[in-house]
Design a protein around this motif. Structure first.
Motif, PDB file in Angstrom:
ATOM      1  N   PRO B 134       0.816  -1.213   0.000  1.00 23.39           N
ATOM      2  CA  PRO B 134       0.000   0.000   0.000  1.00 23.39           C
ATOM      3  C   PRO B 134       0.853   1.267   0.000  1.00 23.39           C
ATOM      4  N   SER B 135       0.379   2.287  -0.731  1.00 27.49           N
ATOM      5  CA  SER B 135       1.181   3.508  -0.862  1.00 27.49           C
ATOM      6  C   SER B 135       1.397   4.168   0.497  1.00 27.49           C
ATOM      7  N   PHE B 136       0.412   4.044   1.379  1.00 23.33           N
ATOM      8  CA  PHE B 136       0.559   4.640   2.714  1.00 23.33           C
ATOM      9  C   PHE B 136       1.820   4.079   3.393  1.00 23.33           C
ATOM     10  N   ILE B 137       2.001   2.780   3.290  1.00 21.94           N
ATOM     11  CA  ILE B 137       3.143   2.121   3.938  1.00 21.94           C
ATOM     12  C   ILE B 137       4.451   2.498   3.245  1.00 21.94           C
ATOM     13  N   VAL B 138       4.460   2.377   1.921  1.00 22.57           N
ATOM     14  CA  VAL B 138       5.698   2.649   1.184  1.00 22.57           C
ATOM     15  C   VAL B 138       6.173   4.075   1.424  1.00 22.57           C
ATOM     16  N   THR B 139       5.252   5.022   1.393  1.00 19.73           N
ATOM     17  CA  THR B 139       5.679   6.411   1.526  1.00 19.73           C
ATOM     18  C   THR B 139       5.914   6.794   2.982  1.00 19.73           C
ATOM     19  N   LEU B 140       5.235   6.098   3.898  1.00 20.56           N
ATOM     20  CA  LEU B 140       5.565   6.311   5.321  1.00 20.56           C
ATOM     21  C   LEU B 140       6.999   5.854   5.555  1.00 20.56           C
ATOM     22  N   ALA B 141       7.333   4.692   4.959  1.00 15.41           N
ATOM     23  CA  ALA B 141       8.710   4.203   5.035  1.00 15.41           C
ATOM     24  C   ALA B 141       9.647   5.214   4.383  1.00 15.41           C
ATOM     25  N   GLY B 142       9.217   5.758   3.242  1.00 13.51           N
ATOM     26  CA  GLY B 142      10.033   6.738   2.527  1.00 13.51           C
ATOM     27  C   GLY B 142      10.289   7.961   3.385  1.00 13.51           C
ATOM     28  N   LEU B 143       9.236   8.405   4.091  1.00 12.14           N
ATOM     29  CA  LEU B 143       9.371   9.563   4.974  1.00 12.14           C
ATOM     30  C   LEU B 143      10.506   9.345   5.964  1.00 12.14           C
ATOM     31  N   MET B 144      10.582   8.127   6.520  1.00  9.55           N
ATOM     32  CA  MET B 144      11.620   7.841   7.508  1.00  9.55           C
ATOM     33  C   MET B 144      12.975   7.623   6.839  1.00  9.55           C
ATOM     34  N   ILE B 145      12.969   6.779   5.786  1.00  7.66           N
ATOM     35  CA  ILE B 145      14.235   6.433   5.132  1.00  7.66           C
ATOM     36  C   ILE B 145      14.963   7.680   4.643  1.00  7.66           C
ATOM     37  N   PHE B 146      14.251   8.528   3.894  1.00  6.44           N
ATOM     38  CA  PHE B 146      14.939   9.645   3.250  1.00  6.44           C
ATOM     39  C   PHE B 146      15.342  10.711   4.260  1.00  6.44           C
ATOM     40  N   ARG B 147      14.534  10.848   5.329  1.00  2.49           N
ATOM     41  CA  ARG B 147      14.950  11.785   6.389  1.00  2.49           C
ATOM     42  C   ARG B 147      16.222  11.251   7.045  1.00  2.49           C
ATOM     43  N   GLY B 148      16.256   9.940   7.209  1.00  2.53           N
ATOM     44  CA  GLY B 148      17.461   9.339   7.785  1.00  2.53           C
ATOM     45  C   GLY B 148      18.675   9.571   6.898  1.00  2.53           C
ATOM     46  N   VAL B 149      18.500   9.399   5.615  1.00  2.00           N
ATOM     47  CA  VAL B 149      19.602   9.614   4.675  1.00  2.00           C
ATOM     48  C   VAL B 149      20.088  11.062   4.760  1.00  2.00           C
ATOM     49  N   ILE B 150      19.138  12.008   4.860  1.00  2.00           N
ATOM     50  CA  ILE B 150      19.529  13.423   4.962  1.00  2.00           C
ATOM     51  C   ILE B 150      20.399  13.636   6.192  1.00  2.00           C
ATOM     52  N   LEU B 151      19.942  13.117   7.334  1.00  2.00           N
ATOM     53  CA  LEU B 151      20.688  13.300   8.584  1.00  2.00           C
ATOM     54  C   LEU B 151      22.073  12.686   8.467  1.00  2.00           C
ATOM     55  N   GLY B 152      22.143  11.511   7.843  1.00  2.00           N
ATOM     56  CA  GLY B 152      23.427  10.863   7.671  1.00  2.00           C
ATOM     57  C   GLY B 152      24.363  11.671   6.784  1.00  2.00           C
ATOM     58  N   MET B 153      23.784  12.232   5.711  1.00  2.00           N
ATOM     59  CA  MET B 153      24.626  12.975   4.768  1.00  2.00           C
ATOM     60  C   MET B 153      25.106  14.296   5.342  1.00  2.00           C
ATOM     61  N   THR B 154      24.222  15.002   6.030  1.00  2.00           N
ATOM     62  CA  THR B 154      24.586  16.354   6.490  1.00  2.00           C
ATOM     63  C   THR B 154      25.236  16.329   7.861  1.00  2.00           C
ATOM     64  N   LYS B 155      25.093  15.240   8.598  1.00  2.00           N
ATOM     65  CA  LYS B 155      25.511  15.190   9.992  1.00  2.00           C
ATOM     66  C   LYS B 155      24.920  16.380  10.750  1.00  2.00           C
ATOM     67  N   SER B 156      23.709  16.768  10.348  1.00  2.00           N
ATOM     68  CA  SER B 156      22.971  17.862  10.971  1.00  2.00           C
ATOM     69  C   SER B 156      23.685  19.214  10.883  1.00  2.00           C
ATOM     70  N   VAL B 157      24.591  19.315   9.932  1.00  2.00           N
ATOM     71  CA  VAL B 157      25.272  20.600   9.733  1.00  2.00           C
ATOM     72  C   VAL B 157      24.571  21.351   8.605  1.00  2.00           C
ATOM     73  N   MET B 158      24.477  22.670   8.736  1.00  2.00           N
ATOM     74  CA  MET B 158      23.889  23.443   7.657  1.00  2.00           C
ATOM     75  C   MET B 158      24.908  23.581   6.531  1.00  2.00           C
ATOM     76  N   ILE B 159      24.452  23.392   5.285  1.00  2.00           N
ATOM     77  CA  ILE B 159      25.368  23.439   4.154  1.00  2.00           C
ATOM     78  C   ILE B 159      25.090  24.683   3.325  1.00  2.00           C
ATOM     79  N   GLY B 160      26.076  25.543   3.140  1.00  2.00           N
ATOM     80  CA  GLY B 160      25.876  26.759   2.373  1.00  2.00           C
ATOM     81  C   GLY B 160      27.187  27.502   2.286  1.00  2.00           C
ATOM     82  N   PRO B 161      27.247  28.640   1.623  1.00  2.00           N
ATOM     83  CA  PRO B 161      26.177  29.201   0.786  1.00  2.00           C
ATOM     84  C   PRO B 161      26.200  28.620  -0.619  1.00  2.00           C
ATOM     85  N   MET B 162      25.146  28.871  -1.351  1.00  2.00           N
ATOM     86  CA  MET B 162      25.034  28.312  -2.703  1.00  2.00           C
ATOM     87  C   MET B 162      25.728  29.214  -3.720  1.00  2.00           C
ATOM     88  N   ILE B 163      25.939  28.671  -4.929  1.00  2.00           N
ATOM     89  CA  ILE B 163      26.497  29.531  -5.980  1.00  2.00           C
ATOM     90  C   ILE B 163      25.413  30.481  -6.488  1.00  2.00           C
TER      91      ILE B 163
END
Lengths: 505, 390
Positions: B134-163
């Motif tokens: 069910p899409s509810f499950i897949v995207t609920l999982a996605g909500l957690m997975i991708f937020r986790g990936v973000i935290l892992g990638m950024t180590k909660s540090v703000m990244i900037g400034p942009m070009i």
């Protein structure tokens, strides 16, 4: 007058823009089975909704008198209290609960504040015996056949104090055998003094069981007769307002070459994959003929066509040949591409997108026809839909009307139109006239003849014997997943067909 | 909103499929929107409807509105997507990391970010359409997975400034001239479509609306276009994200009403089994709805990172809720089969108006949640009761 248990006097019900019921009278004698018939849209359901309190007192004009007392129902509960129970065409059982839970829903027997399950199932078993149903009261509704569900509904009605039992199209989905059983039970109920109002499109049933009949047409009560005073043609003419000379417009067809062939076709059950529900079946359809397939419930008729069409989940063996060439069909679109169309038995579940418009329903299977370079051309869509609506004589206010606002017959024609738009060579019609009124049936028969004249091969599945006998050039009888008999038009009789359908050799 | 008006115009012409037209709620929404604007105008002592604030408001709307273009199709197809906030956050983070840490140039960053959105769309669509989770499950999982990936990638540090080029996507305004040129092109297009539509109806012998009715509509729409650009130009010009929104809205609206795919989305949501029996590949339809959402998430991720001039680990939090609310306010039915693009945009505008108006009134932030929640209930309730009385 105590003679009548129910009198509905001068009932008029208006909806915005339409008068659904116009000065309708219905008088039902105590202890009789009273048939109520009329074309779809004649007002039967509206009248029953007034009787059941769905449309409360004040929303209609006229009066309801039960046992000589005027009743003003404010809701369903009040009408139930007065002894009225209605079993609707679409059953209202909860599929995930078991039989006992359904029957006692809302009034479960209690012991110290909690449900007394032993007592509940004990009472359920007694009620089931009354309706001749020998099943475990703990079985879930979803595991029962439609016929058994119907009987559970009746048992549920009997649990309440019921003086007047209304059955709305009770046999629409039943097999001959189940109808037989239902008739017997209604007879028993009648002997116990329960009055029954029986709504049906099937005249032969009414003549078998009912004592009197009231005909509604266009929201008016046309006539009430004792059934021994009238015959079928008379009732039909009262319903449609015209004498139908012949209920089936049978025409001579001249079948040509074979366009469709099935060789050694075997289909297995979706769950029990070693059980064959269609076994080694072969058949051929010729251009310009109607082949009728008759079989009782469970014979595998629907499974046969839906697996040919690629819509059935089970494993299958054997070959399908279209115009002499073998085709592989995995999905319905493969079947459509090779020139097939399937009007499935349950139009609301498998045929229509009920909250969408006539035009988007009709073009759904042939979107390529209305696209210019991938863009839907609305004008083309409306033009094409309009042509088919005219051709099939579908009564709609506009092509944008939602199909949910159409009568059953017109909905069926919309599904038919959808398939005709794909210009099929082979058309499978699974119960094409189920739940639609006499007039619309006649029109569908005429359309079938017209299509056959244009060279379409039609395979019609039906559980109505007269329809099979009246319309088919060739009749195949199914029993337990095989063809057990084959007849030409004129050769067959009801008795012969039933003999083979019930397993005769 | 120009897009919305083109819909009103088409509606009157009576050429849209019923699933679309049945959507009375879009009208209710326009009234609700006007009502909310009037109230906010009064409460803020006029500040709400100044050109400056309107420019802000539309820019604020653009992100939720772009997301709702995809979300509404997901809902129409009978599914739900809870992961959009995390997906756009992830895309925004990737865009930031590529520029700041790896010194990638503008275009490659953009392309890779968009590709990541699309790949995520395929990933989620695959599980939903082909594995029947069910899409509810897949995207609920996605909500957690991708937020986790973000935290892992950024180590909660703000990244900037942009070009600088990248920042423009979120922060810049179109020059006045460009604004006018676009308005002019849009008006020419509307005139062309009206004439072509009349021609086509004539060809098929269909009933034709009186010429003055169509003329009136064209004039009305032109006035709205001109009015919109005028007001935007009074402040700084049309904000770039708003232009992106309009462009995408036109495309997605076209897809949803005028293509086989769009028709199939409505059909799948209305009755999956009947659609399959009509020869439509329902799984492919579902898959591509989620691919479209993934693409739109990447765009929003880019806009958000550009606007904040930083990628943060919390970017996109809760945006899935605002987006779903916007779609429902805009008349989409969670049962599937019903909803529209203009409706969803309108819904997004309501959500943004409340946020914007309440911060103008200096009300504390938490009130915005309460107000949006209440309005969601009221509008849906009003819709149910109007439908009942019909």
């Amino acid at each position: 007058m105590a003679d009548f248990i129910l009198e509905m006097r001068n009932i008029t019900k208006r909806f915005p823009g339409v008068i659904a019921l116009n000065d309708v009278n219905l008088n039902v004698k105590r202890g009789e089975i009273h048939a109520l018939c009329g074309e779809n849209g004649a007002g039967k359901s509206t009248l029953m909704k007034i009787l059941s309190g769905v449309y409360p007192h004040g929303s209609y004009e006229g009066e309801i008198v039960i046992n000589g007392e005027e009743q003003r129902f404010g809701g369903i509960r009040e009408s139930e209290k007065a002894g009225v129970s209605i079993i609707y065409q679409e059953l209202e059982l909860i599929k995930e609960l078991d039989v006992g839970e359904n029957i006692f829903l809302g009034i479960q027997p209690l012991k110290m504040g909690t449900i007394d399950w032993n007592r509940l199932y004990f009472d359920t078993r007694k009620l089931l015996q009354d309706v001749g149903l020998d099943i475990d009261p703990g079985i879930k509704i979803k595991d029962l056949g439609v016929g058994q569900q119907q009987l559970v509904e009746i048992a549920k009605a009997l649990r309440k104090k019921t003086d007047i039992l209304v059955l709305d199209e009770p046999t629409a989905a039943l097999t001959e055998h189940e109808i037989e059983l239902l008739m017997k039970i209604l007879h028993d109920l009648k002997n116990k003094g329960i009055t029954c109002i029986y709504i049906s499109h099937k005249l032969n049933e009414m003549f078998r069981i009912a004592d009197s009949i009231t005909v509604l047409r266009d929201g008016k009560s046309i006539a009430t007769h004792k059934l021994n005073e009238v015959d079928e043609p008379k009732v039909v003419s009262l319903m449609v307002g015209r004498e139908l000379e012949e209920r089936f417009p049978k025409k001579e067809h001249s079948p040509k070459e074979v366009v469709f062939e099935l060789r050694n076709f075997t289909v297995y059950d979706t769950e029990y994959q070693d059980i064959a529900i269609i076994e080694n079946v072969s058949l051929s359809l010729r251009k310009g003929e109607i082949v009728g397939v008759f079989g009782l419930m469970g014979a595998g008729r629907t499974e046969l066509v839906s697996s040919i069409f690629g819509a059935f989940g089970g494993k299958k063996n054997g070959s399908v040949l279209v115009h002499g060439k073998a085709v592989e069909i995995h999905e319905p679109r493969d079947a459509i591409v090779s020139g097939m169309g399937l009007l499935s038995e349950d139009r609301k579940r498998y045929g229509l997108i009920i909250n969408q418009s006539v035009s988007s329903n009709m073009t759904l299977a042939s979107l390529d026809r209305i696209c210019d370079f991938g863009r839907i051309n609305s004008s083309k869509e409306f033009y094409l839909t309009g042509e088919y609506v005219k051709d099939l004589d579908i009564k709609v206010r506009s092509l944008d009307s939602k199909v949910s606002s159409l009568s059953g017959g017109n909905q069926q024609k919309v599904v038919l139109g959808k398939w005709l738009m794909t210009s099929p060579d082979i058309l499978f019609l699974d119960e094409p006239t189920r739940g639609i009124d006499v007039g619309a049936k006649y029109e569908i028969y005429n359309l079938m003849n017209k299509l056959v004249d244009q060279g379409v091969a039609i395979m019609m599945i039906s559980s109505e014997l007269p329809e099979i006998l009246g319309m088919s050039d060739r009749i195949l009888v199914m029993h337990a997943g095989r063809f057990s008999g084959e007849f030409l038009y004129g050769e067959a009789t009801q008795e012969k067909i039933m003999y083979y359908a019930t397993g005769g050799e | 909103m120009p897009v919305d008006n083109s819909d009103v115009q088409e509606k009157k012409r009576g050429m849209l499929p019923a699933a679309f037209r049945s959507n009375i709620m879009a009208y209710t929404m326009v009234f609700a929107l006007i009502g909310i604007w009037v109230i906010l105008f009064i409460l803020t002592g006029g500040t709400f409807l100044t050109p400056r604030n309107l420019a802000m408001l539309f820019r604020q709307t653009s992100m939720i509105a772009i997301l709702s273009l995809g979300m509404v199709l997901v809902i129409i197809s009978g599914n739900i997507d809870l992961s959009v906030g995390s997906v756009l956050g992830l895309c925004g983070t990737v865009a930031g990391i590529l520029q700041v840490w790896y010194k990638w140039a503008f275009l490659p960053t953009l392309i890779v970010t968009i590709l990541i959105g699309i790949v995520i769309g395929f990933w989620q669509g695959f599980w939903i359409a082909y594995m029947r989770v069910p899409s509810f499950i897949v995207t609920l999982a996605g909500l957690m997975i991708f937020r986790g990936v973000i935290l892992g990638m950024t180590k909660s540090v703000m990244i900037g400034p942009m070009i600088d080029e990248f920042k423009l996507i979120g922060q810049s305004y179109l020059s006045h001239t460009v604004g006018w040129v676009i308005a002019a092109l849009a008006i020419i297009f509307i005139i062309y479509r009206t004439i072509a539509g009349r021609g086509s109806r004539k060809k098929y012998n269909l009933k034709l609306a009186a010429a003055y009715v169509d003329l009136l509509k064209v004039i009305l729409i032109s006035i709205l276009f001109v009015g919109f650009v005028t007001i935007m130009n009074l402040y700084g010009g049309v904000p770039t994200p708003v232009l992106i929104l309009i462009g995408l809205a036109v495309v997605v609206h076209f897809i949803s009403t005028k293509t086989k795919f769009g028709r199939s989305v409505y059909a799948v949501g209305g009755n999956r089994e009947a659609t399959r029996l009509s020869g439509i590949n329902t799984r492919k339809v579902t898959l591509f709805v989620f691919v479209l959402v993934g693409f739109l998430c990447s765009i929003v991720g880019i806009i958000l990172t550009a606007r904040l001039n930083a990628a943060t680990s919390s970017a996109g939090n809760m945006m899935e809720m605002d987006t779903i609310a916007a779609c429902v306010l805009g008349g989409a039915s969670l049962m599937g089969g019903i909803g529209s693009i203009p409706g969803a945009i309108c819904g997004a505008l309501v959500m943004a108006s409340i946020d914007n108006g309440m911060s103008l009134m200096n009300m504390e932030y938490y009130w915005q949640y309460v107000a949006k929640g209440l309005i969601l209930i009221f509008v849906v309730c009003a819709d149910i009761s109007t439908k009942k009385s019909e």
